[in-house]
Write a protein that holds these residues in place. Structure first.
Motif, PDB file in Angstrom:
ATOM      1  N   ALA A  63       1.117  -0.940  -0.401  1.00  0.00           N
ATOM      2  CA  ALA A  63       0.357  -0.450  -0.031  1.00  0.00           C
ATOM      3  C   ALA A  63       0.698   1.078  -0.415  1.00  0.00           C
ATOM      4  O   ALA A  63       0.239   2.100  -0.773  1.00  0.00           O
ATOM      5  N   ARG A  64       1.872   1.582   1.047  1.00  0.00           N
ATOM      6  CA  ARG A  64       2.491   2.570   0.633  1.00  0.00           C
ATOM      7  C   ARG A  64       3.376   2.660  -0.887  1.00  0.00           C
ATOM      8  O   ARG A  64       3.553   3.939  -1.684  1.00  0.00           O
ATOM      9  N   LEU A  65       4.144   1.294  -1.062  1.00  0.00           N
ATOM     10  CA  LEU A  65       4.746   2.157  -2.760  1.00  0.00           C
ATOM     11  C   LEU A  65       4.013   2.176  -3.624  1.00  0.00           C
ATOM     12  O   LEU A  65       4.000   3.155  -4.038  1.00  0.00           O
ATOM     13  N   LEU A  66       2.404   1.734  -3.461  1.00  0.00           N
ATOM     14  CA  LEU A  66       1.306   1.909  -4.383  1.00  0.00           C
ATOM     15  C   LEU A  66       1.298   3.950  -4.147  1.00  0.00           C
ATOM     16  O   LEU A  66       0.639   4.384  -5.213  1.00  0.00           O
ATOM     17  N   ALA A  67       0.919   3.529  -2.700  1.00  0.00           N
ATOM     18  CA  ALA A  67       1.244   6.021  -3.150  1.00  0.00           C
ATOM     19  C   ALA A  67       1.952   6.674  -2.586  1.00  0.00           C
ATOM     20  O   ALA A  67       1.680   7.227  -2.665  1.00  0.00           O
ATOM     21  N   ASN A  68       3.085   5.743  -3.292  1.00  0.00           N
ATOM     22  CA  ASN A  68       4.212   6.941  -3.862  1.00  0.00           C
ATOM     23  C   ASN A  68       4.341   7.118  -4.620  1.00  0.00           C
ATOM     24  O   ASN A  68       4.174   6.948  -5.645  1.00  0.00           O
ATOM     25  N   PRO A  69       4.534   8.872  -4.576  1.00  0.00           N
ATOM     26  CA  PRO A  69       3.801   9.894  -5.736  1.00  0.00           C
ATOM     27  C   PRO A  69       5.035   9.261  -7.021  1.00  0.00           C
ATOM     28  O   PRO A  69       5.087   9.655  -8.601  1.00  0.00           O
TER      29      PRO A  69
END
Length: 228
Positions: A63-69
């Motif tokens: 989830a953090r990777l997906l949210a990383n711009p």
């Protein structure tokens, strides 16, 4: 132009092993960052997330990777191939769910397909083991799965917690533990933890990047240098 890729896992040995696996494909895939326990800091086309020791592929790390711009697309590289888990992970927005049984050439081809806009789900590998990469304990004879279980023991997880993180049964975990103990010649959990700490089974918090001045050399040599 090669695809810009970040390799992500909590363990430096894992990301360095994956980097070595892809070394001969620098004309198609350029590794711009190896991230161990740190957020991806470079702008990349794909973050390739190796699940060794990280647990289920639909968890907070993904989830953090997906949210990383800075990350355009996320691809999971895993041995956890339960159909429900693959479906749930892809539903989060992951663009690829790739098996560790793929050869380096097949992995690169899958990454190119993802970069071209496709969503790629590898067929279930069945009983085929991991082909490339590296893992702590490999030189001592541990399989990738045994090393993963031992790394989670080293982190202090119980058998039940390891089973939940890896989506394996508790009985399977016990079987892997017994085979680990035989190979590393220990007879208790505390000794296994000490062995794991001494042999690199505890996560390292590092980021390895290529500097702009060395991009050409790094692309050719495929060996990013260590920076603070």
């Amino acid at each position: 132009m090669p695809i810009h890729v970040a390799l992500v896992n909590d363990d430096e040995i894992i990301v360095r092993g994956l980097d070595a696996m892809l070394r001969n494909y620098s004309d198609r895939v350029q590794i711009v960052e190896l991230s161990a326990s740190k957020p991806v800091a470079s702008s990349v086309d794909i973050a390739l997330y190796d699940t060794f020791g990280m647990g289920q592929t639909n968890g907070p790390s993904v989830a953090r990777l997906l949210a990383n711009p800075r990350v355009s697309k996320v691809v999971v590289y895993t041995s956890n191939f339960q159909p429900w888990l693959a479906r749930e992970t892809m539903a989060l927005g992951v663009h690829g769910y790739l098996s560790k049984s793929l050869s380096a050439a097949q992995l690169v081809e899958a990454l190119q397909m993802v970069h071209a806009g496709q969503k790629v789900l590898s067929p279930s590998p069945g009983r085929r083991g991991q082909v490339g990469g590296d893992w702590p304990g490999r030189e001592e004879g541990l399989t990738a799965r045994e090393a993963e279980v031992l790394s989670l023991i080293t982190m202090g997880l119980s058998n039940l917690e390891i089973a939940e993180r890896t989506s394996l049964s508790v009985n399977s975990i016990k079987s892997y533990i017994r085979s680990c103990y035989r190979k590393i010649d220990v007879d208790s959990r505390s000794k296994a933890v000490l062995w794991g700490v001494a042999h690199g089974l505890r996560p390292d918090r590092v980021r390895i990047q290529g500097s702009p001045a060395q991009d050409a050399a790094d692309a050719a040599a495929r060996r990013p240098h260590l920076t603070a």
